[in-house]
Design a protein around this motif. Structure first.
Motif, PDB file in Angstrom:
ATOM      1  N   THR A  10       1.421  20.446  54.871  1.00 22.74           N
ATOM      2  CA  THR A  10       1.357  21.613  55.479  1.00 22.74           C
ATOM      3  C   THR A  10       2.166  21.839  56.338  1.00 22.74           C
ATOM      4  O   THR A  10       3.116  22.790  56.433  1.00 22.74           O
ATOM      5  N   LEU A  11       2.684  20.970  56.977  1.00 23.95           N
ATOM      6  CA  LEU A  11       3.788  20.859  58.246  1.00 23.95           C
ATOM      7  C   LEU A  11       5.210  21.210  57.551  1.00 23.95           C
ATOM      8  O   LEU A  11       5.700  22.041  57.832  1.00 23.95           O
ATOM      9  N   ILE A  12       5.383  20.230  56.671  1.00 19.37           N
ATOM     10  CA  ILE A  12       6.703  20.424  55.919  1.00 19.37           C
ATOM     11  C   ILE A  12       6.898  21.715  55.225  1.00 19.37           C
ATOM     12  O   ILE A  12       8.001  22.224  55.365  1.00 19.37           O
ATOM     13  N   LEU A  13       5.877  22.112  54.592  1.00 17.93           N
ATOM     14  CA  LEU A  13       5.759  23.351  53.798  1.00 17.93           C
ATOM     15  C   LEU A  13       6.153  24.714  54.731  1.00 17.93           C
ATOM     16  O   LEU A  13       6.906  25.528  54.536  1.00 17.93           O
ATOM     17  N   ALA A  14       5.565  24.540  55.949  1.00 18.31           N
ATOM     18  CA  ALA A  14       5.774  25.574  56.884  1.00 18.31           C
ATOM     19  C   ALA A  14       6.919  25.668  57.636  1.00 18.31           C
ATOM     20  O   ALA A  14       7.537  26.812  57.674  1.00 18.31           O
ATOM     21  N   ILE A  15       7.625  24.496  57.767  1.00 21.82           N
ATOM     22  CA  ILE A  15       8.908  24.374  58.335  1.00 21.82           C
ATOM     23  C   ILE A  15       9.911  24.795  57.241  1.00 21.82           C
ATOM     24  O   ILE A  15      10.839  25.563  57.468  1.00 21.82           O
ATOM     25  N   ALA A  16       9.624  24.335  55.860  1.00 21.90           N
ATOM     26  CA  ALA A  16      10.425  24.968  54.847  1.00 21.90           C
ATOM     27  C   ALA A  16      10.581  26.336  54.690  1.00 21.90           C
ATOM     28  O   ALA A  16      11.717  26.934  54.693  1.00 21.90           O
ATOM     29  N   ILE A  17       9.522  26.990  54.709  1.00 18.28           N
ATOM     30  CA  ILE A  17       9.174  28.456  54.541  1.00 18.28           C
ATOM     31  C   ILE A  17      10.211  29.327  55.598  1.00 18.28           C
ATOM     32  O   ILE A  17      10.445  30.302  55.322  1.00 18.28           O
ATOM     33  N   SER A  18       9.582  28.661  56.845  1.00 19.27           N
ATOM     34  CA  SER A  18      10.123  29.564  57.956  1.00 19.27           C
ATOM     35  C   SER A  18      11.540  29.481  57.869  1.00 19.27           C
ATOM     36  O   SER A  18      12.437  30.519  58.160  1.00 19.27           O
ATOM     37  N   THR A  19      12.361  28.494  57.793  1.00 23.16           N
ATOM     38  CA  THR A  19      13.538  28.222  57.595  1.00 23.16           C
ATOM     39  C   THR A  19      14.278  28.927  56.491  1.00 23.16           C
ATOM     40  O   THR A  19      15.259  29.693  56.606  1.00 23.16           O
ATOM     41  N   LEU A  20      13.548  29.052  55.334  1.00 25.27           N
ATOM     42  CA  LEU A  20      14.032  29.720  54.174  1.00 25.27           C
ATOM     43  C   LEU A  20      14.133  31.241  54.456  1.00 25.27           C
ATOM     44  O   LEU A  20      15.293  31.837  54.024  1.00 25.27           O
ATOM     45  N   ILE A  21      13.338  31.692  55.033  1.00 25.53           N
ATOM     46  CA  ILE A  21      13.172  33.100  55.298  1.00 25.53           C
ATOM     47  C   ILE A  21      14.221  33.606  56.204  1.00 25.53           C
ATOM     48  O   ILE A  21      14.888  34.709  56.280  1.00 25.53           O
ATOM     49  N   ASN A  22      14.638  32.676  57.321  1.00 26.02           N
ATOM     50  CA  ASN A  22      15.773  33.063  58.315  1.00 26.02           C
ATOM     51  C   ASN A  22      17.190  32.785  57.830  1.00 26.02           C
ATOM     52  O   ASN A  22      18.026  33.134  58.272  1.00 26.02           O
ATOM     53  N   LEU A  23      17.103  32.305  56.529  1.00 26.23           N
ATOM     54  CA  LEU A  23      18.470  31.916  56.047  1.00 26.23           C
ATOM     55  C   LEU A  23      19.210  33.297  55.335  1.00 26.23           C
ATOM     56  O   LEU A  23      18.685  34.023  54.675  1.00 26.23           O
ATOM     57  N   PRO A  24      20.360  33.573  55.756  1.00 21.43           N
ATOM     58  CA  PRO A  24      21.241  34.790  55.567  1.00 21.43           C
ATOM     59  C   PRO A  24      21.370  35.034  53.952  1.00 21.43           C
ATOM     60  O   PRO A  24      20.971  36.080  53.299  1.00 21.43           O
ATOM     61  N   PRO A  25      21.504  33.829  53.177  1.00 20.96           N
ATOM     62  CA  PRO A  25      21.600  34.050  51.650  1.00 20.96           C
ATOM     63  C   PRO A  25      20.363  34.392  51.195  1.00 20.96           C
ATOM     64  O   PRO A  25      20.398  35.311  50.151  1.00 20.96           O
ATOM     65  N   TYR A  26      19.169  34.105  51.600  1.00 17.51           N
ATOM     66  CA  TYR A  26      18.005  34.490  51.183  1.00 17.51           C
ATOM     67  C   TYR A  26      17.640  35.905  51.166  1.00 17.51           C
ATOM     68  O   TYR A  26      17.159  36.400  50.477  1.00 17.51           O
ATOM     69  N   GLN A  27      17.789  36.217  52.571  1.00 13.79           N
ATOM     70  CA  GLN A  27      17.724  37.843  53.058  1.00 13.79           C
ATOM     71  C   GLN A  27      18.710  38.731  52.131  1.00 13.79           C
ATOM     72  O   GLN A  27      18.378  39.671  51.475  1.00 13.79           O
ATOM     73  N   ASN A  28      19.998  38.220  51.975  1.00  9.66           N
ATOM     74  CA  ASN A  28      20.936  38.907  51.343  1.00  9.66           C
ATOM     75  C   ASN A  28      20.576  39.155  49.682  1.00  9.66           C
ATOM     76  O   ASN A  28      20.628  40.056  49.109  1.00  9.66           O
ATOM     77  N   LEU A  29      20.117  37.872  49.225  1.00  7.23           N
ATOM     78  CA  LEU A  29      19.506  38.127  47.721  1.00  7.23           C
ATOM     79  C   LEU A  29      18.478  38.829  47.643  1.00  7.23           C
ATOM     80  O   LEU A  29      18.646  39.796  46.620  1.00  7.23           O
ATOM     81  N   LEU A  30      17.524  38.869  48.581  1.00  6.59           N
ATOM     82  CA  LEU A  30      16.315  39.793  48.169  1.00  6.59           C
ATOM     83  C   LEU A  30      16.657  41.250  48.579  1.00  6.59           C
ATOM     84  O   LEU A  30      16.251  42.100  48.025  1.00  6.59           O
ATOM     85  N   LYS A  31      17.450  41.582  49.589  1.00  7.61           N
ATOM     86  CA  LYS A  31      18.148  43.000  49.984  1.00  7.61           C
ATOM     87  C   LYS A  31      18.960  43.375  48.617  1.00  7.61           C
ATOM     88  O   LYS A  31      18.814  44.548  48.434  1.00  7.61           O
ATOM     89  N   SER A  32      19.629  42.377  47.923  1.00  7.19           N
ATOM     90  CA  SER A  32      20.547  42.829  46.729  1.00  7.19           C
ATOM     91  C   SER A  32      19.671  43.441  45.686  1.00  7.19           C
ATOM     92  O   SER A  32      19.979  44.258  44.877  1.00  7.19           O
ATOM     93  N   ILE A  33      18.329  42.735  45.424  1.00  3.10           N
ATOM     94  CA  ILE A  33      17.738  43.065  44.411  1.00  3.10           C
ATOM     95  C   ILE A  33      16.594  44.012  44.888  1.00  3.10           C
ATOM     96  O   ILE A  33      15.235  44.186  44.199  1.00  3.10           O
ATOM     97  N   LYS A  34      16.484  44.594  46.015  1.00  2.00           N
ATOM     98  CA  LYS A  34      15.400  45.436  46.494  1.00  2.00           C
ATOM     99  C   LYS A  34      14.043  44.847  46.743  1.00  2.00           C
ATOM    100  O   LYS A  34      13.157  45.447  46.294  1.00  2.00           O
ATOM    101  N   LEU A  35      14.032  43.684  47.008  1.00  4.17           N
ATOM    102  CA  LEU A  35      12.704  42.853  47.249  1.00  4.17           C
ATOM    103  C   LEU A  35      12.650  42.638  48.625  1.00  4.17           C
ATOM    104  O   LEU A  35      11.684  41.597  49.171  1.00  4.17           O
ATOM    105  N   TRP A  36      13.104  43.239  49.588  1.00  6.48           N
ATOM    106  CA  TRP A  36      13.014  42.683  50.926  1.00  6.48           C
ATOM    107  C   TRP A  36      11.847  43.411  51.608  1.00  6.48           C
ATOM    108  O   TRP A  36      11.871  44.300  52.481  1.00  6.48           O
ATOM    109  N   ARG A  37      10.741  43.093  51.348  1.00  6.91           N
ATOM    110  CA  ARG A  37       9.363  43.371  51.533  1.00  6.91           C
ATOM    111  C   ARG A  37       8.408  42.462  51.556  1.00  6.91           C
ATOM    112  O   ARG A  37       8.935  41.367  51.061  1.00  6.91           O
TER     113      ARG A  37
END
Length: 88
Positions: A10-37
């Motif tokens: 639970t702890l490792i998964l929570a840290i990984a997810i929180s870090t993933l969402i804050n990464l600019p490549p992840y944000q840019n990918l979702l924004k480019s395919i219009k899934l940033w919601r």
């Protein structure tokens, strides 16, 4: 021993997810395919869904345990994000 494994997962998964969402490549990918919601840009939502799927399919935990662990994972991911926002 099983409880310790569940808590560490639970702890490792929570840290990984929180870090993933804050990464600019992840944000840019979702924004480019219009899934940033929600649920893809919400720490609580994404943490809960990924943990639920992982607990049910991979670890074969009972349904009630999976739901409780998923809710805890989402809440911890949200708190980890708050700490990350204060630090960075």
């Amino acid at each position: 021993m099983m409880l310790l494994n569940q808590l560490l997962t639970t702890l490792i998964l929570a840290i990984a997810i929180s870090t993933l969402i804050n990464l600019p490549p992840y944000q840019n990918l979702l924004k480019s395919i219009k899934l940033w919601r929600k649920p893809l840009n919400c720490h609580l939502c994404l943490g809960t869904w990924i943990a639920l799927i992982l607990n049910l399919l991979h670890y074969n935990y009972p349904v009630v345990d999976s739901i409780l662990l998923a809710l805890v994972t989402g809440a911890v991911a949200n708190e980890v994000d708050k700490v990350q926002q204060k630090l960075f």
